[in-house]
Scaffold this active site. Structure first.
Site, short mmCIF file in Angstrom:
data_model
loop_
_atom_site.label_atom_id
_atom_site.label_comp_id
_atom_site.label_asym_id
_atom_site.label_seq_id
_atom_site.Cartn_x
_atom_site.Cartn_y
_atom_site.Cartn_z
N LYS A 7 0.87 -1.17 0.00
CA LYS A 7 0.00 0.00 0.00
C LYS A 7 0.92 1.22 0.00
O LYS A 7 1.58 1.50 1.00
CB LYS A 7 -0.89 0.01 1.25
CG LYS A 7 -1.59 1.35 1.49
CD LYS A 7 -2.48 1.30 2.72
CE LYS A 7 -2.86 2.69 3.19
NZ LYS A 7 -3.77 2.69 4.34
N GLY A 33 -8.12 8.02 10.26
CA GLY A 33 -8.40 7.96 11.69
C GLY A 33 -9.46 8.93 12.17
O GLY A 33 -9.76 8.98 13.37
N ALA A 62 -9.53 4.62 4.62
CA ALA A 62 -9.35 5.75 5.53
C ALA A 62 -10.62 6.55 5.77
O ALA A 62 -11.37 6.84 4.84
CB ALA A 62 -8.26 6.72 5.06
N GLY A 63 -10.85 6.85 7.03
CA GLY A 63 -11.95 7.73 7.42
C GLY A 63 -13.25 7.03 7.78
O GLY A 63 -14.17 7.65 8.29
N ASN A 90 -9.30 0.53 9.89
CA ASN A 90 -8.50 0.13 11.05
C ASN A 90 -9.10 0.69 12.33
O ASN A 90 -9.71 -0.02 13.12
CB ASN A 90 -7.05 0.61 10.85
CG ASN A 90 -6.11 0.16 11.97
OD1 ASN A 90 -6.51 -0.27 13.04
ND2 ASN A 90 -4.83 0.24 11.72
N THR A 91 -8.97 2.02 12.50
CA THR A 91 -9.39 2.64 13.76
C THR A 91 -10.86 2.40 14.08
O THR A 91 -11.22 2.27 15.25
CB THR A 91 -9.11 4.16 13.71
OG1 THR A 91 -7.78 4.36 13.24
CG2 THR A 91 -9.26 4.79 15.07
#
EC number: 2.8.1.10
Lengths: 256, 67
Positions: free
Chosen positions: A96, A157, A183-184, A205-206
């Site tokens: 990535k 995040g 992301a986001g 992820n987060t």
């Protein structure tokens, strides 16, 4: 089935491995998510602590495809070095590309992302660049030969979800390679929405690792990605301005 | 012999002659790690044949959690 380069995946959920409360919880979350792709970062090891645990030791390496990121890179040269370090592990040849151009927003540097993608493709990597939701940039990355395009939904995040569905839609409509929204993502709603828009996958992820109950959230994300994908395939109804009754108007006499 | 590993100057015994021996000396041989020796990234099968000399610069990295 999701096909990225030479790899095929049953799951359309890619999961990050950062910031979990502990490895046991992380292992459970990864298991219930049924993901087949795990992202990692490459960092200096503490060479004076031979007993330090590592998440890689907790999982069955055969079950997952690794997608190391080049996080920490500020330019193409650094990203290429990190990718080559990851490759030397012998555990993966996907990467990535992540070249951050702004410390406050963590938004990617488009010029360096393009350069790094070009170099790594020439080196034979399977390259999935993380990019802003720019339709022209996405096209240029695809023209270089990127194996997937990974536009952000909102800043890394931030959990703000999909703030510009139109741009993501433009990218998905034009792309001939998988588009993985990265992301986001904040909640299952966001993941389902990305898939309904036509994404081929979601990387998060987060949203899981930072949830009150990461294991339950991992399960929710799995279901959300599946629901969104099924909804996309089924084809949603067109929106209308006014109501259209679901029940027939004829055949019953009321109020007389 | 003094070498630099991950930015720290390290004094290693003279009988440590290659990367494989250094990794063993640090008790890291069971870890999944990647070594960069004087800016050359090494696959694991090159650890034994790569000699260490005074003043060498090494980076020893591994996979950590990330998104």
């Amino acid at each position: 089935m999701l096909k990225v380069g030479n790899y095929t995946f049953n799951s359309r959920l890619f999961l990050g491995t950062g910031k979990y409360p502990n490895y046991d919880m992380q292992k459970q979350a990864v298991d219930v998510s049924e993901t087949e792709v795990l992202t990692f970062s490459v960092r200096r090891m503490n060479i004076f602590d031979a007993d330090q645990p590592n998440f890689l030791e907790k999982i069955d390496l055969e079950k997952y495809r690794f997608l190391p990121n080049t996080a920490g890179a500020k330019n193409a040269e650094e990203a290429v070095r990190i990718a080559k370090l990851a490759d030397a592990s012998g555990l993966c040849d996907m990467v990535k590309v992540e070249v951050i151009g702004c410390d406050k927003t963590l938004l990617p540097d488009p010029v360096e992302t393009l350069k790094a993608t070009e170099t790594l493709l020439a080196e034979g990597f399977t390259v999935l660049p993380y990019t802003s939701d720019d339709v022209v940039l996405a096209r240029k990355l695809e023209e270089l030969g990127a194996h997937a395009i990974m536009p952000g939904a909102s800043p890394i995040g931030s959990g703000q979800g999909i703030i510009n569905p139109l741009n993501l839609q433009f990218i998905m409509d034009q792309a001939n390679v998988p588009v993985i929204v990265d992301a986001g993502i904040g909640s299952p709603k966001d993941a389902a929405y990305a898939m309904e828009l036509g994404a081929d996958g979601v990387l998060l992820n987060t949203a899981v690792s930072g949830a009150h109950d990461p294991v339950k959230m991992a399960h929710a994300m799995k279901l959300a990605v599946e629901a969104g994908q099924l909804g996309f395939e089924a084809g949603r109804i067109a929106k209308k301005e006014y109501a259209v009754a679901s029940s027939p108007k004829e055949g019953i006499s009321l109020g007389k | 012999m003094e070498i630099t590993v991950n930015g720290d100057v390290l004094t290693v015994k003279e009988d440590i002659t290659n990367i494989e021996e250094l990794v063993q000396e640090l008790h890291l041989e069971k870890k999944s790690l990647i070594v960069e020796h004087n800016q050359t990234i090494l696959k694991k099968d090159k650890h034994k044949e790569t000699a260490i000399s005074e003043g060498d610069k090494l980076e020893i990295v591994h996979f950590v959690g990330g998104g």
